[in-house]
Structure formats: C-alpha cells, structure tokens
Design a protein around this motif. Structure first.
Motif, short mmCIF file in Angstrom:
data_model
loop_
_atom_site.label_atom_id
_atom_site.label_comp_id
_atom_site.label_asym_id
_atom_site.label_seq_id
_atom_site.Cartn_x
_atom_site.Cartn_y
_atom_site.Cartn_z
N GLU A 77 26.62 68.34 13.89
CA GLU A 77 26.22 68.16 12.51
C GLU A 77 24.87 67.45 12.49
OE1 GLU A 77 29.74 67.44 9.60
OE2 GLU A 77 30.10 66.22 11.39
N MET A 79 22.67 64.90 11.06
CA MET A 79 22.83 63.69 10.25
C MET A 79 21.51 63.16 9.71
SD MET A 79 26.02 63.27 10.05
CE MET A 79 25.97 61.73 9.16
N GLY A 80 20.42 63.49 10.39
CA GLY A 80 19.13 63.01 9.94
C GLY A 80 18.00 63.74 10.63
N GLU A 89 18.75 63.32 14.37
CA GLU A 89 20.00 62.68 14.73
C GLU A 89 21.12 63.69 14.54
OE1 GLU A 89 22.96 59.01 13.46
OE2 GLU A 89 20.93 59.04 12.67
N HIS A 91 25.38 64.44 15.22
CA HIS A 91 26.69 63.91 15.55
C HIS A 91 27.52 65.04 16.12
CE1 HIS A 91 26.78 60.07 12.87
NE2 HIS A 91 25.67 60.17 13.59
N GLU A 106 27.21 59.98 18.65
CA GLU A 106 26.03 59.89 17.81
C GLU A 106 24.83 59.93 18.75
OE1 GLU A 106 26.87 56.14 16.01
OE2 GLU A 106 28.66 56.95 15.02
N LYS A 135 23.16 70.51 6.17
CA LYS A 135 23.04 69.11 6.57
C LYS A 135 24.39 68.43 6.33
CE LYS A 135 18.40 69.55 6.74
NZ LYS A 135 18.09 70.82 6.15
N ALA A 136 24.71 67.47 7.16
CA ALA A 136 25.99 66.77 7.05
C ALA A 136 26.00 65.84 5.84
CB ALA A 136 26.25 65.96 8.32
N LYS A 137 27.20 65.53 5.39
CA LYS A 137 27.36 64.52 4.34
C LYS A 137 26.80 63.21 4.90
CE LYS A 137 30.79 62.30 1.46
NZ LYS A 137 32.21 62.14 1.16
N GLY A 138 25.96 62.54 4.14
CA GLY A 138 25.33 61.32 4.61
C GLY A 138 23.98 61.57 5.27
N PHE A 139 23.50 62.82 5.26
CA PHE A 139 22.20 63.15 5.84
C PHE A 139 21.13 62.25 5.24
CE2 PHE A 139 18.11 65.25 5.55
CZ PHE A 139 17.90 65.68 6.85
N ARG A 140 20.15 61.84 6.09
CA ARG A 140 19.04 61.03 5.60
C ARG A 140 17.75 61.44 6.30
NH1 ARG A 140 21.07 58.23 9.78
NH2 ARG A 140 19.82 56.67 10.81
#
Length: 159
Positions: A77, A79-80, A89, A91, A106, A135-140
């Motif tokens: 996934e 994540m960023g 990033e 995961h 991670e 993009k994953a939930k919580g992507f930044r």
C-alpha cells in the motif's frame, strides 16, 4: 491494495523451520518490483532512464509464524509520496493461507539517479504513472524531513 502470492520454499526457512527474516525482506522487495513493473517501471525502462529505487529502512513487526508448504500473500500500500515522487513510503502486510495477518512492515525509500548516485525526483513521464494509483487510507505528501524520521549516522572504526 496490491497483493502478490508466494510459496514458501525450503530456502526461505531458517533453523527454526519457519519463514526466515531474510525471506520477508526478499518477498517485500519482489512485491515492490512486481508492482512497479505493472506501472511501467521495468528493468529496461529504469536502465534507459538511469534510475533505481533505494530503501532507507524497513521496520518489520512479526505476529505469527509462517511455515514451508503453506502459501502466503504480501500486500503493498502506498502510504506516502513526495510531490516529485523522490521519496515514497510503502506498507506491506503478510497474510497466511487463512487470511490472518502474520507480519507488517513500514518501509521508506527514494529514487536514485544511477549516473550521479544522488537522490532524484521522477520525470513527468513517470509521475503520470503514480497519479492514478490507489493510495492507502492515511496517505500523506512526504517531505525530505519525513525521510529523516529515524535518522542514524555512521560511526566508523578508527584504525
């Protein structure tokens, strides 16, 4: 979420007869490269553009053992990512044949220019590949400071 299936082979287990730490690292790397290849980042393309992915760290958390003869799935996934995709990033989760989450990782990395051996952002051609991906939930959006979150500095042997 991207998923890749693996068979645990004899060479993937350690003296305790469960999946070895090095196998987790290899399965994650294989999953990332498979994902990138599906986005058009195959070895030939990376060679032509003289870029390659590098890992800064991989933090692994183990929950349950995995054994030879039982298939596993490894997820990826996003994540960023920085705006120029220089930093990323991912995961990873490992799932056994019952669908149980047996490990989590991670990882953070970047793209390197293979001529200058310095970190580089991606060209517009490659940036388009990442624009439409899930993009994953919580992507930044990442910055250079995010890549220093767990910064360590080398300590040379004096001789």
């Amino acid at each position: 979420m991207y998923l890749k299936d693996f068979e645990i082979r004899w060479s993937d287990v350690d003296a305790n007869r469960h999946l070895a730490n090095s196998a987790y690292i290899n399965f994650m790397s294989h999953t990332r490269i498979s994902y990138l290849m599906e986005l058009g980042f195959d070895h030939k393309t990376m060679e032509v553009h003289e870029i390659g992915p590098v890992a800064f760290y991989e933090h692994l958390y183990y929950f349950k053992e995995a054994f030879i003869g039982k298939p596993i799935k490894v997820s990826l996934e996003i994540m960023g990512m920085s705006e120029d995709c220089k930093f990323f990033e991912f995961h990873h989760n490992f799932y056994n044949h019952k669908g149980e989450n047996i490990a989590h990782c991670e990882m953070m990395g970047a793209w390197m220019d293979l001529k200058t051996r310095k970190l580089t952002g991606l060209t517009n051609e490659f940036l388009k590949s990442f624009n439409g991906v899930e993009k994953a939930k919580g992507f930044r959006v990442l910055t250079k400071e995010d890549s220093r979150k767990f910064a360590r500095h080398p300590k040379n042997i004096k001789g």
